[in-house]
Structure formats: C-alpha cells, structure tokens
Design an enzyme around this catalytic site. Structure first.
Site, PDB file in Angstrom:
ATOM      1  N   ARG A  49      43.349  22.076  46.709  1.00 14.77           N
ATOM      2  CA  ARG A  49      43.537  23.166  45.858  1.00 14.77           C
ATOM      3  C   ARG A  49      42.860  22.786  44.439  1.00 14.77           C
ATOM      4  O   ARG A  49      42.369  23.658  43.645  1.00 14.77           O
ATOM      5  CB  ARG A  49      45.034  23.826  45.695  1.00 14.77           C
ATOM      6  CG  ARG A  49      45.027  25.005  44.439  1.00 14.77           C
ATOM      7  CD  ARG A  49      46.653  25.299  44.571  1.00 14.77           C
ATOM      8  NE  ARG A  49      47.662  24.421  44.950  1.00 14.77           N
ATOM      9  CZ  ARG A  49      48.206  23.599  44.072  1.00 14.77           C
ATOM     10  NH1 ARG A  49      47.850  23.528  42.821  1.00 14.77           N
ATOM     11  NH2 ARG A  49      49.130  22.797  44.364  1.00 14.77           N
ATOM     12  N   TYR A 102      32.434  47.995  36.545  1.00 12.61           N
ATOM     13  CA  TYR A 102      32.725  48.088  38.036  1.00 12.61           C
ATOM     14  C   TYR A 102      34.119  48.517  38.188  1.00 12.61           C
ATOM     15  O   TYR A 102      35.104  48.091  37.661  1.00 12.61           O
ATOM     16  CB  TYR A 102      32.429  46.565  38.498  1.00 12.61           C
ATOM     17  CG  TYR A 102      32.947  46.240  39.771  1.00 12.61           C
ATOM     18  CD1 TYR A 102      32.577  46.880  41.086  1.00 12.61           C
ATOM     19  CD2 TYR A 102      34.026  45.333  39.969  1.00 12.61           C
ATOM     20  CE1 TYR A 102      33.262  46.936  42.158  1.00 12.61           C
ATOM     21  CE2 TYR A 102      34.456  45.112  41.322  1.00 12.61           C
ATOM     22  CZ  TYR A 102      34.060  45.774  42.344  1.00 12.61           C
ATOM     23  OH  TYR A 102      34.484  45.544  43.811  1.00 12.61           O
ATOM     24  N   ASP A 174      29.584  39.554  32.750  1.00 14.59           N
ATOM     25  CA  ASP A 174      29.681  39.479  34.079  1.00 14.59           C
ATOM     26  C   ASP A 174      28.080  39.717  34.611  1.00 14.59           C
ATOM     27  O   ASP A 174      27.425  40.601  34.352  1.00 14.59           O
ATOM     28  CB  ASP A 174      30.157  40.806  34.637  1.00 14.59           C
ATOM     29  CG  ASP A 174      30.125  40.666  36.334  1.00 14.59           C
ATOM     30  OD1 ASP A 174      29.155  40.283  36.923  1.00 14.59           O
ATOM     31  OD2 ASP A 174      30.941  41.824  36.953  1.00 14.59           O
ATOM     32  N   LYS A 199      27.515  38.149  46.167  1.00 15.00           N
ATOM     33  CA  LYS A 199      26.402  38.671  45.925  1.00 15.00           C
ATOM     34  C   LYS A 199      24.947  37.712  45.911  1.00 15.00           C
ATOM     35  O   LYS A 199      24.623  37.232  46.887  1.00 15.00           O
ATOM     36  CB  LYS A 199      26.361  39.416  44.704  1.00 15.00           C
ATOM     37  CG  LYS A 199      27.701  40.464  44.391  1.00 15.00           C
ATOM     38  CD  LYS A 199      28.142  41.423  45.513  1.00 15.00           C
ATOM     39  CE  LYS A 199      29.155  42.226  45.425  1.00 15.00           C
ATOM     40  NZ  LYS A 199      30.544  41.513  45.081  1.00 15.00           N
TER      41      LYS A 199
END
Length: 379
Positions: A49, A102, A174, A199
C-alpha cells in the site's frame, strides 16, 4: 539534451530489471517485503500500500511526461481527484470548478466535500473575468479541465494560473482529455495535474487508474501521506498495464487526432448535425488558445443532432463500430449520450448538458470506416 517525449514514455523508470535483465518492468505481485533487520528496508519498500516497485516505475514515468518532480498513482481518476482536493482544501475553504465539469467531479464536490464544509462555485473558466468574480477570500483552489468534458471548451492555462496565484490559490488541471503528449499544464503554470489514467494513458480500455503530478514539494508530501493513509492505490498489474499503454501514447495520440479531424469534417457537412464541438475548428471559441498550448487537438468530438434527445439516443443506438459505452481514450471508438450517461449526476444543476448532445471518443480504426458508421447511424 533531455530525451524527447516518446523516448521518456518508454524508458523513464523502466530500466532493465537488475536481477534478471528483464527489459519490461516486472509485475511485483507482493503485499509485503522482507526486511534486513527491523527497519532495514530494501529500496525503501515495506508494504505494497505504501510502495511497490511496479507502481514506482509508473509514478516516475508519469512525473517525467508531465514535467514534474513528483508523481503518484491511484486506483482511479476519482480517487486521484479526491486526494488532490483533500490535500489542498480544509473545512471552510472554497473551490472554483468549471461550469461544465465532468459529472463525477461535480458529484464529489457537491455531494461529498460539501458535507465536510467545502464550498464551491461553478464558473466559465475560459472567461477570466468570470473566474475573478467567482474567487472569494477563502478560495484555495481553482479546478480546471481543458478541453472540458463533454463540451470541449478550452481554458488558457497560463492566464488562469496567473489569476489564481494572484488570489493566493492553487491551480489544478485535469489533463485527461489532452494527455501529457498534447498539453503540459505544469509548464504553463499549473500547481497540480490530475489524470484518469484509465483513458488515453492506459489507452486500451483494460485498466482503471488515476494520477497526480506536481513540482510543489510540500503538496507532494501531503499527497503521498494521503495516498498511503487512504490506500486507494493501484495494484501492480494495473500499474503494469498502464505502463504498457504509455509506451505507445505518442503514436496513438497522433492517430486519434488524425481520425478526429476526419470525423469532424464529415459531421460538418451532414444535414442532421447541428453544432460540432472540436477545438481544432477555426470557428471554435477556444481554437486560438488550443493552438497555442496544445500539440494537436485530440480525439474527443462532441456534436448536437437535429430532433432533440430522442434523435440523439437513436443515433447512439444505431452505430456499429462506435460502441455505446462510457469512458474514453481507448484504441476503439466509443459513443455516448452525456445527459443520460456520464453526466447524469449534473441533471437539474447549472452544469446540465444539452439533451441533444452526443460525445465521441474517436479511436484508431480506419477513418473511412468510422465516417461510414456515423453517416449510416445519422440516416
């Protein structure tokens, strides 16, 4: 002389494995690491982690591609956005968001962070005066998308950075739609860059992930703390898949852009198409800014159809090569109805998108085939 973009995409953080000579970064599928005595860590690894060699390779590569010193990978783009905003904001603070943000970002800010005392104001970020009017004394962040999702508006990052910094706030960008190949927000003055690596960076619709990149040492330390504390990290196989996708990013973005330009040209001449939204069009209100700050205009295209929402839904249902699906940036072409799909969360708000709007993620198939598919679907 520094290496070029495509070279860095293939090599940064990805030297041959020291123990085996493997040219490709191994998938370090381990949850924990043997220590050489208490506190005797090997290369700083203790628990996956907190850190993993495959993830570290991805983070180094992402930082290099965005021109930053610090990169952090996350389990999704929304996890990255959440950590970014919690690193930058405290209860009582205010954030300015795009008025065509978004849907997932709006939902996070409006439905989650609001409960923790974070205020927000939507503004047209391409209008400097509108942003200036939206900034308050307690504004700590301006959250920017450019091009925006799904209306493909363009924001002058350098101008927005200047205004934001004058107000004592941070600018976060972004950069998902452009990818680091087409646009470099940090070079233009942004304090933080966010990606949904799902993406264009991943590029093959087979992995979900997110990323944050910054040159701000203090902010990077806070992000690293939250990444470890909250734990929304990608597994080693997800990191490996994203690295694999990044290797061809430069080639893919050129083809995405080539195909999008051909699709736009075909849509412009169709009698059932209303507006075509694409920054590469000379008549687009953000064209000059996009030409200045982007290498190409990208693979995302939005357009409206005559006949309203039902006509748009019919077109989405009739395509053969354009798959009806959410997400974007993969090698295959996708079509969606934002109002019913990715932006359903903004229905009834100031960010609601037009009912007749269709969004395309133009893939890397043969352009002639994609044009024929859309032409048939439009009737």
């Amino acid at each position: 002389m520094s290496d070029g973009f495509a070279t860095r995409a293939i090599h940064v953080g990805q030297e041959p494995d020291r123990s085996t000579g493997s040219v490709i970064v191994p998938i370090h599928a381990t949850s924990t690491y043997a220590q050489d005595g208490v506190g005797g860590l090997r290369d700083g690894f203790e628990y996956s982690r907190t850190g993993n060699p495959t993830r570290r390779a991805l983070e180094e590569c992402l930082a290099s591609l965005e021109g930053g010193r610090h990169g952090r990978a996350f389990a999704s783009g929304m996890a990255a956005t959440d950590v970014a905003l919690r690193a930058l904001l405290r209860p009582g603070d205010h954030v300015v968001i795009p008025d065509d943000a978004y849907g997932g970002t709006f939902r996070l800010v409006d439905k989650v962070l609001r409960e923790w005392g974070i205020e927000h104001t939507p503004a047209t970020l391409s209008d400097v005066d509108a942003v200036r009017a939206a900034i308050r004394p307690n504004t700590r962040v301006v959250w920017c998308e450019t091009p925006t999702n799904p209306l493909l508006n363009v924001v002058d990052i350098a101008a927005l950075a200047h205004l934001t910094h004058d107000a004592g706030a941070k600018l976060a960008v972004d950069n998902t739609f452009a990818s680091p190949y087409l646009q470099a927000p940090i070079e233009l003055g942004a304090d933080l860059v966010q990606h949904s690596t799902t993406k264009y960076l991943g590029g093959h619709s087979d992995v979900v992930g997110g990323a944050l990149v910054t040159n701000d040492d203090e902010l990077a330390e806070r992000i690293a703390f939250l990444q470890n504390s909250a734990g929304a990290v990608p597994g080693p196989f997800d990191a490996w898949l994203t690295l694999r996708g990044i290797k061809t990013l430069a080639l893919r973005m050129e083809k995405h852009s080539d195909n999008a330009e051909r699709v736009v040209e075909a849509l412009l001449g169709h009698p059932k198409v209303g507006r075509v939204l694409y920054p590469g069009l000379p008549g687009h209100p953000g064209h000059d800014v996009a030409a200045k700050q982007m290498r190409r205009f990208g693979g995302m295209v939005s357009f409206t159809v005559e006949g309203g929402e039902q006509a748009a839904l019919d077109v989405c249902a009739r395509t053969r090569l354009f798959t009806l699906a959410e997400s974007l940036g993969g090698v295959e072409s996708l079509i969606e109805h934002p109002g019913r799909m990715t932006h359903a969360s903004v229905v009834g708000s100031a960010l609601q998108v037009p009912d007749e709007l269709i969004r395309l993620s133009v893939g890397i198939e043969e352009a002639d085939d994609l044009i024929a598919d859309l032409t048939e679907a439009l009737g």
